[in-house]
Write a protein that holds these residues in place. Structure first.
Motif, mmCIF file in Angstrom:
data_model
loop_
_atom_site.group_PDB
_atom_site.id
_atom_site.type_symbol
_atom_site.label_atom_id
_atom_site.label_comp_id
_atom_site.label_asym_id
_atom_site.label_seq_id
_atom_site.Cartn_x
_atom_site.Cartn_y
_atom_site.Cartn_z
ATOM 1 N N VAL A 127 -15.400 10.944 -95.725
ATOM 2 C CA VAL A 127 -15.717 12.327 -95.363
ATOM 3 C C VAL A 127 -16.281 13.001 -96.608
ATOM 4 O O VAL A 127 -15.647 13.007 -97.663
ATOM 5 N N ASP A 128 -17.465 13.592 -96.471
ATOM 6 C CA ASP A 128 -18.202 14.082 -97.641
ATOM 7 C C ASP A 128 -18.806 15.447 -97.346
ATOM 8 O O ASP A 128 -19.486 15.635 -96.344
ATOM 9 N N ASP A 129 -18.536 16.419 -98.236
ATOM 10 C CA ASP A 129 -19.208 17.717 -98.199
ATOM 11 C C ASP A 129 -19.010 18.443 -96.868
ATOM 12 O O ASP A 129 -19.964 18.890 -96.238
ATOM 13 N N CYS A 130 -17.769 18.545 -96.437
ATOM 14 C CA CYS A 130 -17.402 19.349 -95.259
ATOM 15 C C CYS A 130 -16.494 20.463 -95.763
ATOM 16 O O CYS A 130 -15.267 20.322 -95.806
ATOM 17 N N ARG A 131 -17.086 21.576 -96.150
ATOM 18 C CA ARG A 131 -16.388 22.552 -96.975
ATOM 19 C C ARG A 131 -15.396 23.413 -96.216
ATOM 20 O O ARG A 131 -14.589 24.109 -96.827
ATOM 21 N N ALA A 132 -15.442 23.379 -94.887
ATOM 22 C CA ALA A 132 -14.470 24.154 -94.117
ATOM 23 C C ALA A 132 -13.268 23.312 -93.695
ATOM 24 O O ALA A 132 -12.322 23.847 -93.122
ATOM 25 N N MET A 133 -13.301 22.032 -93.978
ATOM 26 C CA MET A 133 -12.235 21.155 -93.488
ATOM 27 C C MET A 133 -10.901 21.506 -94.140
ATOM 28 O O MET A 133 -10.785 21.576 -95.356
ATOM 29 N N GLU A 134 -9.901 21.686 -93.267
ATOM 30 C CA GLU A 134 -8.560 22.012 -93.731
ATOM 31 C C GLU A 134 -7.595 20.847 -93.541
ATOM 32 O O GLU A 134 -6.773 20.573 -94.399
ATOM 33 N N GLU A 135 -7.677 20.211 -92.387
ATOM 34 C CA GLU A 135 -6.850 19.037 -92.106
ATOM 35 C C GLU A 135 -7.734 17.965 -91.487
ATOM 36 O O GLU A 135 -8.508 18.253 -90.582
ATOM 37 N N MET A 136 -7.625 16.743 -92.001
ATOM 38 C CA MET A 136 -8.417 15.661 -91.410
ATOM 39 C C MET A 136 -7.827 15.267 -90.054
ATOM 40 O O MET A 136 -8.539 15.015 -89.096
ATOM 41 N N VAL A 137 -6.503 15.218 -89.991
ATOM 42 C CA VAL A 137 -5.804 14.864 -88.757
ATOM 43 C C VAL A 137 -4.833 15.995 -88.444
ATOM 44 O O VAL A 137 -4.023 16.377 -89.290
ATOM 45 N N GLU A 151 -12.294 7.557 -98.493
ATOM 46 C CA GLU A 151 -13.107 8.240 -99.489
ATOM 47 C C GLU A 151 -13.311 9.691 -99.055
ATOM 48 O O GLU A 151 -13.812 9.954 -97.963
ATOM 49 N N LEU A 152 -12.911 10.626 -99.927
ATOM 50 C CA LEU A 152 -13.018 12.054 -99.639
ATOM 51 C C LEU A 152 -13.770 12.734 -100.776
ATOM 52 O O LEU A 152 -13.368 12.629 -101.936
ATOM 53 N N TYR A 153 -14.869 13.429 -100.452
ATOM 54 C CA TYR A 153 -15.701 14.069 -101.460
ATOM 55 C C TYR A 153 -15.988 15.512 -101.068
ATOM 56 O O TYR A 153 -16.305 15.809 -99.907
ATOM 57 N N ASP A 154 -15.912 16.414 -102.033
ATOM 58 C CA ASP A 154 -16.341 17.800 -101.845
ATOM 59 C C ASP A 154 -15.742 18.434 -100.588
ATOM 60 O O ASP A 154 -16.458 18.915 -99.706
ATOM 61 N N LEU A 155 -14.426 18.455 -100.534
ATOM 62 C CA LEU A 155 -13.698 19.108 -99.441
ATOM 63 C C LEU A 155 -12.784 20.166 -100.079
ATOM 64 O O LEU A 155 -11.568 19.963 -100.205
ATOM 65 N N PRO A 156 -13.335 21.311 -100.509
ATOM 66 C CA PRO A 156 -12.579 22.271 -101.325
ATOM 67 C C PRO A 156 -11.423 22.935 -100.596
ATOM 68 O O PRO A 156 -10.518 23.472 -101.237
ATOM 69 N N ASN A 157 -11.413 22.904 -99.249
ATOM 70 C CA ASN A 157 -10.340 23.545 -98.490
ATOM 71 C C ASN A 157 -9.386 22.564 -97.822
ATOM 72 O O ASN A 157 -8.504 22.981 -97.060
ATOM 73 N N LEU A 158 -9.575 21.288 -98.106
ATOM 74 C CA LEU A 158 -8.712 20.289 -97.480
ATOM 75 C C LEU A 158 -7.301 20.374 -98.055
ATOM 76 O O LEU A 158 -7.091 20.205 -99.258
ATOM 77 N N LYS A 159 -6.339 20.614 -97.165
ATOM 78 C CA LYS A 159 -4.939 20.706 -97.598
ATOM 79 C C LYS A 159 -4.145 19.473 -97.194
ATOM 80 O O LYS A 159 -3.113 19.176 -97.805
ATOM 81 N N SER A 160 -4.640 18.749 -96.185
ATOM 82 C CA SER A 160 -3.853 17.622 -95.688
ATOM 83 C C SER A 160 -4.753 16.560 -95.067
ATOM 84 O O SER A 160 -5.672 16.893 -94.314
ATOM 85 N N ILE A 161 -4.509 15.298 -95.439
ATOM 86 C CA ILE A 161 -5.152 14.189 -94.726
ATOM 87 C C ILE A 161 -4.447 14.022 -93.389
ATOM 88 O O ILE A 161 -5.060 13.978 -92.335
#
Length: 928
Positions: free
Chosen positions: A760-770, A794-804
């Protein structure tokens, strides 16, 4: 007045792009020219590295070159549209003006990214640089004596050109293959280059084959003199090389191809093999070596080997067998095929009959020598069944020395009715593979060298035999690589013809003059075909296989609807195809043995709903009606058409598909061809506006790739219903979806039992993958999720991701974790009780790794040895490039007039964001 002023300003803002359009067009031309210069420099450096050191480009370089070409193609389309659109179409011209501005920025960015300070190339190439698979030399005394003579000539400084001749099938290629491997292993030459010339070769094809072995690209160079200059330059760069030209049939000047004459200046050597001593003389061979046939004792030893080492001939049969061997006249290929035909036979009556057949099977075929072909004709006549003989003859439709894909070959056999008695497709496929195995076992087909087991090839002598047999019966017309520029038109000749092959011929147009009532297979792959007369297929009602792949056709004629028996329509790589008649009219294509394959990826035909097409051409609904379809590779015009097809549920009945929307960033052409011969089910969606969700396949899919969907907020979120799961999904790659917040619900995530890679790459609104959609409380989070085959996250440029994933993951096969620029991710979903034992590396920054939170203090201690700080000099270089670009742009702003400063600042701000967001996926930059 204020309102008038406001309207004036609005009008000025709307028209601003149009006012600067002409100036921007000139700027774009300059930027594209500068980018092209950089591209040519990069390609020149790559060629030098490839030729001198055998090195191959880095993937990031290949991706950059692909992006450059895509940008140039889009610019060409924009300029073409600008030339066609009237100035009165304000809205469209304004849209194009904005595209011009965007492409200026893109060209500048690509030029900057094309510096590659850390180098262009990586490891060594494979292929012709490596040794060939070893081939056993038969007849050790005779063959080894010939081999030794050739090697002595190669070591002689006074000899530059060596001719090796002997009758077909005597073993010239086998000897040279062994010499190739010996010389390659010894390191005597800087490069050893092998080119198979063949009977159908011409100057252009020979130049293409040589350039391919050298890693040159001559596709854009048609002038023979320029092509020869490029080849000459490349060979000069190599220096001391050995060039082997196998199976030459006629003479040609070396300089016309671009091959330097071996002399004091050019320390190289050239060896050619041929059936004719006259060719050796015509080429100016300094040494000529004849490859003799096997001796009587060598022939008998080889024959017994082919009968089987554990097979013992009775005293009564042995003299008959020896007499049969003598009929083969010391020809290894003949001895091998006859021995294979008689393997396991212990009845003296069958042996006596075989000897009689050999004596009487001198083929009454024009131009063929009896002593060469009698044993081969015997082997053909003694194949197991008529189907085996028909399948063998079918292979002669392919060019000489061609590698024939087994899957593609069997598909054509099936479509042509060879296995009509077998209703089940899989069983018919198994039958095809069994026949190929039998033909290889009988030495009538060979395994393709240096390629996977799913390819075969035909010895040129056996192909000559097959063509001669079919020509005598007037059933085949084979003009591959032919200079003949038209379809055969002799009605008396074509009345009985059942198969025509014009592969790689110069046929440019199919007229309506020919009547071929019995024709069942027509192969035009790679020909110069551009137009088909609208009545051409009027009198071909028996046609079952039509291959128009890799041709320049722009539309298919309406008379295609007359092909009531058509089973296979092959349109791969028809780049210019824009119009296809409705498949609804091809009723028998569905109601016979049914259309089972449709592959139109990489053509220009994009599928939409029938309503959108206003009744013109084929649409999604036509695909859905093909109930027996098993393989589908197509492009959709937009997400609406794609979703319409997915919602139909039709894909659940397929065992192989590639469904695409937008400009594909994930596949090269070669990979697409591999998909066609596989059982993969892939989806690639990119570059499109959409609503917040899209219908994706809910079963069968093996790879999912999504990029640049600007409004997508979720993918697999609603809980799966009974029968729905993603158990086959192995690979998922999501890139640059700025509004995407979630990828999977827990329900879907639990079904990923075969998932191997997720990126997952450059998805800047992503908060939770699952995300757990059930919201059943904290207790639910204690239930772990097992993904037994997952190897890479592989996780790139996800500034709001709090949880996989809030639940613990059990991933026993996990090897690598990459987390770059995900500053809000504070926990990894692993427990001390479920740590992956296969883990090899964790990549990330120290600023992310050090403050991570853990369920147990020992968890970090166990994982620490695998952690590697990913911050490298590459980050500094990339950051420096961005800073330099923005500083340069800022200086530009200061020099502009005050009245324009605000608009330019906005442009720079967007430009900076563009540079950051559109980084190539395989070259992860670590700017934060």
């Amino acid at each position: 007045m204020e309102h008038l002023g406001t309207v004036f300003e609005m009008g000025k803002a709307i028209c601003a792009p149009l006012l600067s359009l002409k100036e921007n067009e000139d700027i774009l031309d300059k930027r594209i020219e500068e980018l092209s210069c950089r591209e040519r420099d990069v390609r020149a450096d790559l060629e030098r590295e490839k030729l001198q050191y055998g090195k191959t480009p880095k993937r990031e370089v290949e991706l950059w070159l692909k992006n450059v070409q895509n940008t140039k193609d889009k610019v060409h389309d924009i300029k073409q549209k600008l030339g066609e659109v009237s100035w009165t179409h304000i809205r469209l011209r304004r849209h194009l003006a904005k595209e011009v501005e965007e492409k200026i920025k893109k060209a500048v960015e690509l030029k900057e990214n094309g510096r590659f300070q850390e180098g262009l190339v990586v490891d060594l190439l494979v292929g012709s640089i490596e040794t060939f698979p070893p081939i056993k030399i038969v007849g050790e005394t005779t063959a080894l004596k010939n081999l030794q003579k050739i090697e002595e000539c190669l070591m002689d400084d006074e000899v530059g050109k060596i001719g090796v001749f002997g009758m077909g099938g005597v073993g010239k290629t086998t000897i040279m293959t062994n010499i190739h491997n010996n010389i390659k292993n010894a390191g005597t030459f800087d490069r050893v280059i092998w080119v198979t010339v063949s009977k159908e070769s011409n100057l252009k094809k020979l130049q293409d084959d040589v350039s391919k072995e050298l890693g040159l690209s001559l596709f854009n160079t048609e002038d023979a003199l320029c092509r020869s200059a490029e080849i000459y330059r490349a060979l000069k760069l190599i220096g001391n090389f050995l060039l082997i030209l196998d199976d030459m049939w006629s003479t040609f000047p070396l300089k016309k191809v671009g091959i330097p004459e071996p002399n004091e200046e050019h320390k190289c050597k050239i060896v050619w093999t041929t059936r004719s001593e006259q060719v050796c003389r015509g080429m100016g061979s300094q040494r000529t070596i004849k490859v003799d046939a096997l001796t009587k004792d060598e022939s008998w030893t080889l024959f017994k080997e082919k009968l089987g080492t554990d097979f013992v001939l009775s005293p009564e049969i042995e003299p008959i067998a020896k007499a049969a061997v003598e009929e083969c006249d010391g020809l290894p290929l003949g001895i091998i095929t006859v021995g294979a035909a008689m393997r396991g036979v212990d009845d003296i009556r069958i042996w006596r009959n075989a000897l009689e057949d050999l004596k009487n099977s001198r083929p009454d075929l024009e131009g063929l020598k009896d002593d060469v072909f009698s044993c081969l004709r015997f082997s053909f006549d003694h194949l197991k069944t008529q189907i085996h003989r028909d399948c063998f003859l079918y292979c002669a439709l392919y060019p000489e020395d061609a590698l024939i894909g087994c899957d593609s070959l069997i598909e054509k056999w099936m479509a042509d009715g060879f296995f009509d008695e077998i209703e089940d497709r899989e069983k018919a496929f198994d039958k095809g593979y069994t026949i190929i195995h039998d033909l290889k076992d009988a030495c009538m087909l060979e395994k393709g060298e240096n390629v996977p087991r799913s390819f075969v090839k035909m010895h040129d002598l056996l192909r000559d035999l097959a063509i001669a047999i079919t020509r005598k019966s007037h059933q085949f017309v084979v003009n591959v690589h032919s200079k003949v520029g038209k379809f055969p038109s002799d009605e008396n000749l074509m009345d009985d013809v059942i198969r025509v092959s014009l592969i790689h011929s110069r046929v440019e147009m199919l007229s309506c003059q020919s009547k071929c009532p019995k024709l069942s297979t027509l192969l035009l792959e790679g020909s110069r075909l551009g137009n088909i007369d609208h009545l051409f297929f009027e009198h071909m009602q028996n046609l079952r296989v039509l291959d128009l792949s890799d041709t320049g056709i722009t539309c298919l004629p309406q008379s295609l609807s007359n092909l009531v028996n058509l089973n296979a329509l092959l349109l791969r790589d028809c780049w210019r195809l824009t119009e296809v008649p409705s498949l609804v009219q091809l009723r028998e294509l569905r109601d016979l043995s049914h259309l089972e394959e449709l592959s139109m990826v990489e053509s220009k035909w994009k599928w939409s709903s029938n309503e959108d097409r206003n009744g013109r051409g084929a649409g999604v609904e036509d695909i859905v009606r093909l109930m027996h379809l098993k393989k589908l590779l197509v492009d959709f015009v937009d997400l609406s058409a794609f979703s319409s097809y997915v919602r139909s549920g039709h894909s659940q009945g397929l065992n192989c598909f590639l469904l695409r929307v937008g400009d594909d960033e994930f596949f090269e052409l070669q990979e697409i061809q591999e998909v066609f011969n596989s059982r993969e089910c892939l989806v690639s969606v990119s570059d499109s506006d959409c609503v917040n969700s899209i219908a994706f396949p809910t079963s069968n899919i093996t790879r999912l790739m999504i990029a640049h969907l600007h409004n997508l907020s979720a993918i697999y979120m609603e809980e799966p219903t009974q029968g729905d799961n993603l158990a086959n999904l192995k690979y998922i790659h999501i890139r640059n979806c700025p509004k995407l917040k979630y990828v999977f619900s827990v329900g879907w995530f639990q079904t990923l039992q075969n998932l191997e890679v997720i990126i997952v790459d450059d998805c800047r609104a992503m908060e939770e993958m699952v995300v757990d959609m059930g919201d059943m409380g904290e207790a639910n989070n204690n239930i772990p999720i097992t993904l037994p085959r997952l190897k890479r996250i592989e996780l790139y440029d996800l500034p709001n991701l709090k949880s996989i994933c809030k639940r613990t993951l059990i991933c026993s096969s996990l090897e690598q974790i990459v987390v770059i620029c995900c500053r809000m991710l504070k926990m990894l979903p692993f427990s001390i009780n479920s740590l992956p034992s296969s883990l090899e590396k964790i990549n990330g920054s120290g600023r992310w790794w050090d403050p991570l939170e853990w369920d147990n203090a020992n968890t970090k201690m166990h994982l620490q040895p695998f952690f590697s700080n990913s911050v490298t000099n590459r980050k500094k270089i990339r950051t420096s490039q961005i800073v330099q670009t923005m500083v340069s742009n800022w200086k530009k702003i200061k020099n502009d007039s005050t009245s324009n400063s605000q608009s330019v600042q906005t442009s720079v701000s967007k430009g900076g964001k563009k540079i950051k967001n559109d980084r190539e996926p395989k070259e992860k930059q670590n700017t934060s």
